[in-house]
Design a protein around this motif. Sequence first.
Motif, mmCIF file in Angstrom:
data_model
loop_
_atom_site.group_PDB
_atom_site.id
_atom_site.type_symbol
_atom_site.label_atom_id
_atom_site.label_comp_id
_atom_site.label_asym_id
_atom_site.label_seq_id
_atom_site.Cartn_x
_atom_site.Cartn_y
_atom_site.Cartn_z
ATOM 1 N N ALA A 97 0.854 -1.192 0.000
ATOM 2 C CA ALA A 97 0.000 0.000 0.000
ATOM 3 C C ALA A 97 0.884 1.234 0.000
ATOM 4 O O ALA A 97 2.009 1.208 0.500
ATOM 5 N N ARG A 98 0.367 2.315 -0.583
ATOM 6 C CA ARG A 98 1.105 3.582 -0.607
ATOM 7 C C ARG A 98 0.117 4.710 -0.292
ATOM 8 O O ARG A 98 -0.951 4.796 -0.909
ATOM 9 N N LEU A 101 0.730 11.160 2.924
ATOM 10 C CA LEU A 101 0.326 11.823 4.160
ATOM 11 C C LEU A 101 0.172 13.319 3.916
ATOM 12 O O LEU A 101 -0.697 13.967 4.518
ATOM 13 N N ASP A 102 1.029 13.831 3.069
ATOM 14 C CA ASP A 102 0.982 15.223 2.628
ATOM 15 C C ASP A 102 1.889 15.314 1.411
ATOM 16 O O ASP A 102 2.580 14.351 1.057
ATOM 17 N N GLN A 103 1.926 16.434 0.786
ATOM 18 C CA GLN A 103 2.802 16.593 -0.379
ATOM 19 C C GLN A 103 4.249 16.302 0.020
ATOM 20 O O GLN A 103 4.762 16.814 1.017
ATOM 21 N N ASP A 108 4.973 4.046 2.491
ATOM 22 C CA ASP A 108 4.818 2.746 1.831
ATOM 23 C C ASP A 108 4.727 1.638 2.871
ATOM 24 O O ASP A 108 5.444 1.653 3.878
ATOM 25 N N LYS A 109 3.840 0.692 2.620
ATOM 26 C CA LYS A 109 3.760 -0.554 3.390
ATOM 27 C C LYS A 109 4.381 -1.632 2.518
ATOM 28 O O LYS A 109 3.863 -1.921 1.430
ATOM 29 N N VAL A 110 5.505 -2.206 2.949
ATOM 30 C CA VAL A 110 6.327 -3.053 2.084
ATOM 31 C C VAL A 110 6.544 -4.422 2.726
ATOM 32 O O VAL A 110 6.818 -4.521 3.931
ATOM 33 N N SER A 111 6.416 -5.478 1.927
ATOM 34 C CA SER A 111 6.643 -6.828 2.443
ATOM 35 C C SER A 111 8.119 -7.036 2.750
ATOM 36 O O SER A 111 9.001 -6.538 2.053
ATOM 37 N N CYS A 112 8.386 -7.812 3.804
ATOM 38 C CA CYS A 112 9.769 -8.108 4.193
ATOM 39 C C CYS A 112 9.801 -9.485 4.862
ATOM 40 O O CYS A 112 8.777 -9.975 5.342
ATOM 41 N N PRO A 113 10.965 -10.143 4.897
ATOM 42 C CA PRO A 113 11.064 -11.453 5.537
ATOM 43 C C PRO A 113 10.719 -11.398 7.023
ATOM 44 O O PRO A 113 10.867 -10.352 7.676
ATOM 45 N N ILE A 114 10.279 -12.517 7.559
ATOM 46 C CA ILE A 114 10.017 -12.609 8.998
ATOM 47 C C ILE A 114 11.329 -12.541 9.766
ATOM 48 O O ILE A 114 11.428 -11.893 10.795
ATOM 49 N N ARG A 406 8.938 8.365 3.444
ATOM 50 C CA ARG A 406 9.881 9.225 2.740
ATOM 51 C C ARG A 406 9.380 10.670 2.764
ATOM 52 O O ARG A 406 8.249 10.948 2.340
ATOM 53 N N GLY A 407 10.208 11.566 3.278
ATOM 54 C CA GLY A 407 9.812 12.956 3.370
ATOM 55 C C GLY A 407 10.875 13.895 2.850
ATOM 56 O O GLY A 407 11.883 13.474 2.272
ATOM 57 N N LYS A 408 10.646 15.191 3.075
ATOM 58 C CA LYS A 408 11.607 16.219 2.659
ATOM 59 C C LYS A 408 11.742 17.264 3.769
ATOM 60 O O LYS A 408 11.532 18.468 3.558
#
Length: 429
Positions: A97-98, A101-103, A108-114, A406-408
């Motif tokens: 999912a992505r 939140l604001d400009q 990101d919700k990202v799959s990763c190993p257990i 990820r932001g700025k």
Amino acid sequence: MDAVRLAAERARKSSYALSSISLESRNAALEAIAQALEANSQAIIEANQADLQAAAEMKIPAALIKRLKYGEEKIRESTTSIRSIMQQEDVVGKVIARTELDQDLILDKVSCPIGVIGVVFESRPDALVQISCLCLKSGNAVLLKGGSEAKRTNRILAELIEKAITAVDARFEGTVQLLSTREEFQSLLQHDDLIDLIIPRGSNELVKSIMESTRIPVMGHAAGICHTYVDKKADLAMAVKVCFDAKVQYPAVCNATETLLIHTDIAAQFLPLIVEEYRQAGVEMRGDERVQAICPMAAASEEDWSAEYNDMIIAIKIVDSLWAAIEHINKYSSHHTDAIITADEAAAEEFMADVDSSSTVWNASTRFADGYRYGLGAEVGISTNKTHARGPVGLEGLVIYKYKLRGKGQTVAEYSGKEAKQYTHRKLL
């Protein structure tokens, strides 16, 4: 420091390295395993023959000896399964999912190993290969403990796998490790700071014992008490074929049917047909009073309704309605796999919705509940849990997820107070 702790630390170190190893390298390691099995098949078979001979001398039940056998056919099945896993889509690093939140502030919700998985299994050496390959493909390190009856076969398989994968990439060191004794696995259960998940494959007693012995999350099934219900609107020829397969095709596994339920309206027609098929195959049948009145057989006790035979034995009961079948299954089932045979679509949909099992099946054998048959490549086991993963657990059941924001240069203070910025919370994926 004891050997088990060192092994767990090696696995943890490997799990961190695995997260950055490319899909190409993971698939190359899988192909190296398949080639190692093919090149060393004779040595594997000789080790397995020694295990089989020892098991026979110990008078281990025939059903378990059948599961222990790992000859040419099983090796071919293993290599086919490995190459099937190679063809599976990568489950690591997928954006689930992505959200904006604001400009310029993207989550990101990202799959990763257990991470690090401990697996204990009984009898079947092919399980070691399946589990190792699934863990490697999904980026997890694994510590394995097989049954002592397969110690020679498991040892050579683990050695071949470790040698094959480290030749592809040295960072695979520690990815697959074999524990030698029950005491070592019991010790592993105490290292909850290093082990992320335990997967037991074995008897009800084994699974319950592990669940009571560790703070590590446990994923698995405590029993495989599967049912097939023959409805009043069943095609009887189809029902005979499916019920025979569900019991006889391979009775020593967790997805074999243990109890046959038959609607009273078709019992007099159907019972003689299936009883004759079972009798010719050597199946021992145990029926309730109404079953016995139609076809003489041994009496079923209350214990039979909750029995996992793993053998050529089946309990048979007549029920008065679809709902009576559902109630019986929900009471006695281990919530593994349960099937209905019927031409009535509405009845089938009600059964599949109301039976509380990880797999429900319409007009097919319970034996289909399997990772390879479900197109998962293979499975580490079948879970009857209701959290994280359920049913045959393949690659997707061996990953969890993390969030990447990820932001700025944004700060939370900017979104507080009277003139605060407003979150957009816009779904991008």
